[in-house]
Design a protein around this motif. Structure first.
Motif, PDB file in Angstrom:
ATOM      1  N   ALA A  67      10.143  -0.189   9.441  1.00 29.40           N
ATOM      2  CA  ALA A  67      10.241  -1.457  10.509  1.00 29.40           C
ATOM      3  C   ALA A  67       9.526  -1.672  11.295  1.00 29.40           C
ATOM      4  CB  ALA A  67      11.310   0.063  11.578  1.00 29.40           C
ATOM      5  N   PHE A  68       8.401  -0.899  10.799  1.00 31.93           N
ATOM      6  CA  PHE A  68       6.163  -0.537  11.597  1.00 31.93           C
ATOM      7  C   PHE A  68       5.641  -2.045  10.403  1.00 31.93           C
ATOM      8  CE2 PHE A  68       7.151   2.793  14.048  1.00 31.93           C
ATOM      9  CZ  PHE A  68       6.669   2.368  15.746  1.00 31.93           C
ATOM     10  N   ALA A  69       6.802  -2.184   8.995  1.00 34.74           N
ATOM     11  CA  ALA A  69       6.238  -2.966   8.097  1.00 34.74           C
ATOM     12  C   ALA A  69       6.358  -4.765   8.664  1.00 34.74           C
ATOM     13  CB  ALA A  69       6.828  -3.117   7.057  1.00 34.74           C
ATOM     14  N   LEU A  70       7.637  -5.209   8.993  1.00 37.22           N
ATOM     15  CA  LEU A  70       8.092  -6.258   9.743  1.00 37.22           C
ATOM     16  C   LEU A  70       6.804  -7.328  10.413  1.00 37.22           C
ATOM     17  CD1 LEU A  70      11.818  -4.634  10.973  1.00 37.22           C
ATOM     18  CD2 LEU A  70      10.976  -5.958   8.391  1.00 37.22           C
ATOM     19  N   PRO A  71       6.999  -7.095  11.428  1.00 32.77           N
ATOM     20  CA  PRO A  71       5.886  -7.305  11.727  1.00 32.77           C
ATOM     21  C   PRO A  71       4.642  -8.514  11.403  1.00 32.77           C
ATOM     22  CG  PRO A  71       5.538  -5.624  13.789  1.00 32.77           C
ATOM     23  CD  PRO A  71       6.796  -4.899  12.594  1.00 32.77           C
ATOM     24  N   VAL A  72       3.824  -7.285  10.489  1.00 32.00           N
ATOM     25  CA  VAL A  72       3.317  -8.756   9.799  1.00 32.00           C
ATOM     26  C   VAL A  72       3.756  -9.209   8.366  1.00 32.00           C
ATOM     27  CG1 VAL A  72       1.199  -7.523   7.948  1.00 32.00           C
ATOM     28  CG2 VAL A  72       1.076  -6.261  10.030  1.00 32.00           C
ATOM     29  N   ALA A  73       4.615  -8.433   7.884  1.00 27.81           N
ATOM     30  CA  ALA A  73       5.383  -9.686   7.330  1.00 27.81           C
ATOM     31  C   ALA A  73       6.871 -10.819   7.730  1.00 27.81           C
ATOM     32  CB  ALA A  73       7.037  -8.759   6.656  1.00 27.81           C
ATOM     33  N   MET A  74       6.808 -11.231   8.681  1.00 28.68           N
ATOM     34  CA  MET A  74       6.653 -12.107   9.539  1.00 28.68           C
ATOM     35  C   MET A  74       5.690 -13.393   9.698  1.00 28.68           C
ATOM     36  SD  MET A  74      10.103 -12.613   9.976  1.00 28.68           S
ATOM     37  CE  MET A  74      10.280 -13.023  11.608  1.00 28.68           C
ATOM     38  N   LEU A  75       4.951 -12.381   9.773  1.00 30.59           N
ATOM     39  CA  LEU A  75       3.500 -13.295  10.740  1.00 30.59           C
ATOM     40  C   LEU A  75       3.626 -14.101   9.478  1.00 30.59           C
ATOM     41  CD1 LEU A  75       1.686 -13.732  12.487  1.00 30.59           C
ATOM     42  CD2 LEU A  75       0.080 -12.144  11.734  1.00 30.59           C
ATOM     43  N   VAL A  76       3.160 -13.136   8.437  1.00 27.53           N
ATOM     44  CA  VAL A  76       2.627 -13.884   6.876  1.00 27.53           C
ATOM     45  C   VAL A  76       3.376 -14.717   6.085  1.00 27.53           C
ATOM     46  CG1 VAL A  76       2.450 -13.025   4.608  1.00 27.53           C
ATOM     47  CG2 VAL A  76       1.396 -12.006   6.639  1.00 27.53           C
ATOM     48  N   LEU A  77       4.877 -14.556   6.348  1.00 26.88           N
ATOM     49  CA  LEU A  77       5.910 -15.133   6.227  1.00 26.88           C
ATOM     50  C   LEU A  77       6.353 -17.024   6.633  1.00 26.88           C
ATOM     51  CD1 LEU A  77       8.266 -12.850   4.000  1.00 26.88           C
ATOM     52  CD2 LEU A  77       7.397 -14.858   3.156  1.00 26.88           C
ATOM     53  N   VAL A  78       6.242 -16.905   8.209  1.00 24.72           N
ATOM     54  CA  VAL A  78       6.108 -17.560   8.868  1.00 24.72           C
ATOM     55  C   VAL A  78       5.662 -18.822   9.363  1.00 24.72           C
ATOM     56  CG1 VAL A  78       6.467 -18.354  11.450  1.00 24.72           C
ATOM     57  CG2 VAL A  78       7.685 -16.782  10.594  1.00 24.72           C
ATOM     58  N   ASN A  79       3.994 -18.007   8.658  1.00 25.30           N
ATOM     59  CA  ASN A  79       2.455 -18.987   8.687  1.00 25.30           C
ATOM     60  C   ASN A  79       2.736 -20.357   7.096  1.00 25.30           C
ATOM     61  OD1 ASN A  79       1.130 -18.902  10.970  1.00 25.30           O
ATOM     62  ND2 ASN A  79       1.543 -16.447  10.787  1.00 25.30           N
ATOM     63  N   SER A  80       3.420 -18.672   6.649  1.00 25.64           N
ATOM     64  CA  SER A  80       3.140 -19.451   4.694  1.00 25.64           C
ATOM     65  C   SER A  80       3.762 -21.249   4.916  1.00 25.64           C
ATOM     66  CB  SER A  80       3.607 -18.171   4.018  1.00 25.64           C
ATOM     67  OG  SER A  80       3.963 -19.626   2.422  1.00 25.64           O
ATOM     68  N   LEU A  81       5.577 -20.646   5.306  1.00 27.67           N
ATOM     69  CA  LEU A  81       6.304 -21.290   5.207  1.00 27.67           C
ATOM     70  C   LEU A  81       6.446 -23.290   6.702  1.00 27.67           C
ATOM     71  CD1 LEU A  81       9.979 -19.349   5.569  1.00 27.67           C
ATOM     72  CD2 LEU A  81       8.778 -19.789   3.547  1.00 27.67           C
ATOM     73  N   ARG A  82       5.359 -22.415   7.593  1.00 28.43           N
ATOM     74  CA  ARG A  82       5.648 -23.591   7.884  1.00 28.43           C
ATOM     75  C   ARG A  82       4.427 -24.647   7.230  1.00 28.43           C
ATOM     76  NH1 ARG A  82       3.424 -20.248  13.961  1.00 28.43           N
ATOM     77  NH2 ARG A  82       5.695 -20.660  14.738  1.00 28.43           N
ATOM     78  N   ASP A  83       3.747 -24.584   6.072  1.00 29.47           N
ATOM     79  CA  ASP A  83       2.916 -25.169   5.105  1.00 29.47           C
ATOM     80  C   ASP A  83       3.474 -26.652   4.370  1.00 29.47           C
ATOM     81  OD1 ASP A  83       0.383 -24.549   6.013  1.00 29.47           O
ATOM     82  OD2 ASP A  83       0.205 -23.002   4.770  1.00 29.47           O
ATOM     83  N   VAL A  84       5.180 -25.592   4.714  1.00 28.78           N
ATOM     84  CA  VAL A  84       6.390 -26.226   3.546  1.00 28.78           C
ATOM     85  C   VAL A  84       6.461 -28.282   4.262  1.00 28.78           C
ATOM     86  CG1 VAL A  84       8.924 -26.728   2.394  1.00 28.78           C
ATOM     87  CG2 VAL A  84       7.022 -25.051   2.709  1.00 28.78           C
ATOM     88  N   PRO A  85       5.628 -28.825   4.222  1.00 29.79           N
ATOM     89  CA  PRO A  85       6.908 -29.951   4.716  1.00 29.79           C
ATOM     90  C   PRO A  85       7.785 -30.420   4.943  1.00 29.79           C
ATOM     91  CG  PRO A  85       5.263 -30.534   2.045  1.00 29.79           C
ATOM     92  CD  PRO A  85       5.730 -29.405   2.489  1.00 29.79           C
ATOM     93  N   ARG A  86       7.990 -31.399   5.890  1.00 28.77           N
ATOM     94  CA  ARG A  86       9.426 -31.286   6.326  1.00 28.77           C
ATOM     95  C   ARG A  86      10.160 -32.456   5.601  1.00 28.77           C
ATOM     96  NH1 ARG A  86       9.510 -32.661  12.545  1.00 28.77           N
ATOM     97  NH2 ARG A  86       8.655 -30.623  12.757  1.00 28.77           N
ATOM     98  N   GLU A  87       9.511 -33.055   5.274  1.00 27.29           N
ATOM     99  CA  GLU A  87      10.247 -33.955   4.352  1.00 27.29           C
ATOM    100  C   GLU A  87      11.234 -33.398   3.277  1.00 27.29           C
ATOM    101  OE1 GLU A  87       6.898 -34.478   5.191  1.00 27.29           O
ATOM    102  OE2 GLU A  87       6.948 -36.327   6.117  1.00 27.29           O
ATOM    103  N   LEU A  88      10.323 -32.407   3.046  1.00 24.91           N
ATOM    104  CA  LEU A  88      11.333 -31.233   1.212  1.00 24.91           C
ATOM    105  C   LEU A  88      12.561 -31.175   1.995  1.00 24.91           C
ATOM    106  CD1 LEU A  88       8.011 -29.975   0.110  1.00 24.91           C
ATOM    107  CD2 LEU A  88       9.156 -32.013  -0.741  1.00 24.91           C
ATOM    108  N   TYR A  89      12.827 -30.018   3.224  1.00 27.20           N
ATOM    109  CA  TYR A  89      13.828 -30.229   4.234  1.00 27.20           C
ATOM    110  C   TYR A  89      14.676 -30.603   4.293  1.00 27.20           C
ATOM    111  CZ  TYR A  89      11.098 -25.905   4.875  1.00 27.20           C
ATOM    112  OH  TYR A  89      10.747 -24.875   5.416  1.00 27.20           O
ATOM    113  N   GLU A  90      13.975 -32.008   4.939  1.00 30.63           N
ATOM    114  CA  GLU A  90      15.189 -33.714   4.665  1.00 30.63           C
ATOM    115  C   GLU A  90      16.004 -33.655   3.772  1.00 30.63           C
ATOM    116  OE1 GLU A  90      12.253 -36.416   6.825  1.00 30.63           O
ATOM    117  OE2 GLU A  90      12.300 -34.880   9.095  1.00 30.63           O
ATOM    118  N   ALA A  91      14.703 -33.989   2.915  1.00 27.86           N
ATOM    119  CA  ALA A  91      15.750 -33.987   1.306  1.00 27.86           C
ATOM    120  C   ALA A  91      16.682 -33.460   1.085  1.00 27.86           C
ATOM    121  CB  ALA A  91      14.681 -34.144   0.343  1.00 27.86           C
TER     122      ALA A  91
END
Length: 272
Positions: free
Chosen positions: A144-168
């Motif tokens: 439970a106490f590891a979730l906030p940092v893990a979410m912060l790292v993963l969310v910022n990483s996934l925001r780097d994925v171009p939207r065009e790839l999701y649309e494709a």
């Protein structure tokens, strides 16, 4: 133009290397000498003959059970954190609803709450769930106490994925689960490895939750085991340091495997 050597940086690097290597060298060399040799020679002197007797003493003194419990806690904690945060981070990035975004903001507030401040409520919850003195009592709050940092790292990483790839992927008829498996997981591998290493380090070295939420020897982990060894081998420093060496090796191997992903995973998304 010929570049000049950076002497201050080199000196600083050598000093830092000495600070890091010195304790490790002391740890290993002392653990390989006999108790009599440790008491009779300088602590920095190399042992006359390498001896594994201290390691045998530790392994026959209950260390194996502590190590197994630590492995179970670490693997289970990492599995829970990864299985929860990867789809949750994908949902935060792709879902713009206020409910999801506010939930993410609320989760990040956990970064400001230390575990020590919640130990009494956690203890009461664990006892009412009849999980006291079990490995599950350590796994759940650690995850439970590891979730906030893990979410912060993963969310910022996934925001780097171009939207065009999701649309494709959407044009190809891929559903959310297929996008998660075929697109998100491969591209988020460095961030996932960062989460794995960070969570494993915290779970492996955890002391507060095992101390408060367990009691019997059968549910004791390495950190509490080393505390017991301090009393058991209080006058046998080489045996105590042999136990410390054995406890460091597994998590050090995890770090060596995942270290090349750490920097890219931690800095993902922060350049935007």
């Amino acid at each position: 133009m010929k570049s000049r050597p950076n002497w201050p940086a080199g000196i600083f690097a050598l000093v830092w290397l000495a600070i890091v290597v010195g304790p490790l060298l002391y740890l290993v060399t002392v653990s390989l000498r006999s108790r009599a040799e440790y008491l009779g020679k300088s602590v920095w002197a190399m042992p006359d003959a390498l001896s594994l007797d201290n390691y045998v003493t530790v392994l026959t003194g209950g260390f194996g059970q502590y190590l197994l419990n630590n492995v179970i806690v670490t693997v289970a904690t990492v599995a829970i954190v990864v299985l929860v945060t990867v789809p949750a981070a994908y949902a935060v990035v792709r879902n713009t609803s206020p409910f999801v975004q506010r939930g993410f903001t609320l989760l990040l507030m956990g970064l400001a709450i230390p575990a020590q401040a919640t130990i009494i409520p956690v203890y009461l919850m664990i006892t009412r769930m009849q999980l006291y003195d079990t490995l599950t009592a350590i796994i759940l709050p650690t995850a439970a106490f590891a979730l906030p940092v893990a979410m912060l790292v993963l969310v910022n990483s996934l925001r780097d994925v171009p939207r065009e790839l999701y649309e494709a992927q959407a044009i190809d008829g891929a559903g959310p689960m297929r996008v998660l498996v075929s697109l998100v997981l491969p591209l988020a591998r460095p961030a996932i490895m960062t989460v794995v290493v960070y969570t494993a380090l915290n779970a492996w070295n955890g002391f507060l939750f095992p101390l408060v939420l367990t009691q019997s020897e059968s549910s004791r982990v390495l950190t509490l085991g080393l505390w017991d060894f301090q009393g058991q081998f209080g006058t046998n420093v080489p045996a105590l340091l042999a136990a410390v060496t054995l406890s460091v090796l597994p998590i050090f191997a995890v770090y060596l495997i995942g270290r090349r992903f750490l920097l890219s995973g931690l800095t993902a998304g922060f350049g935007k």
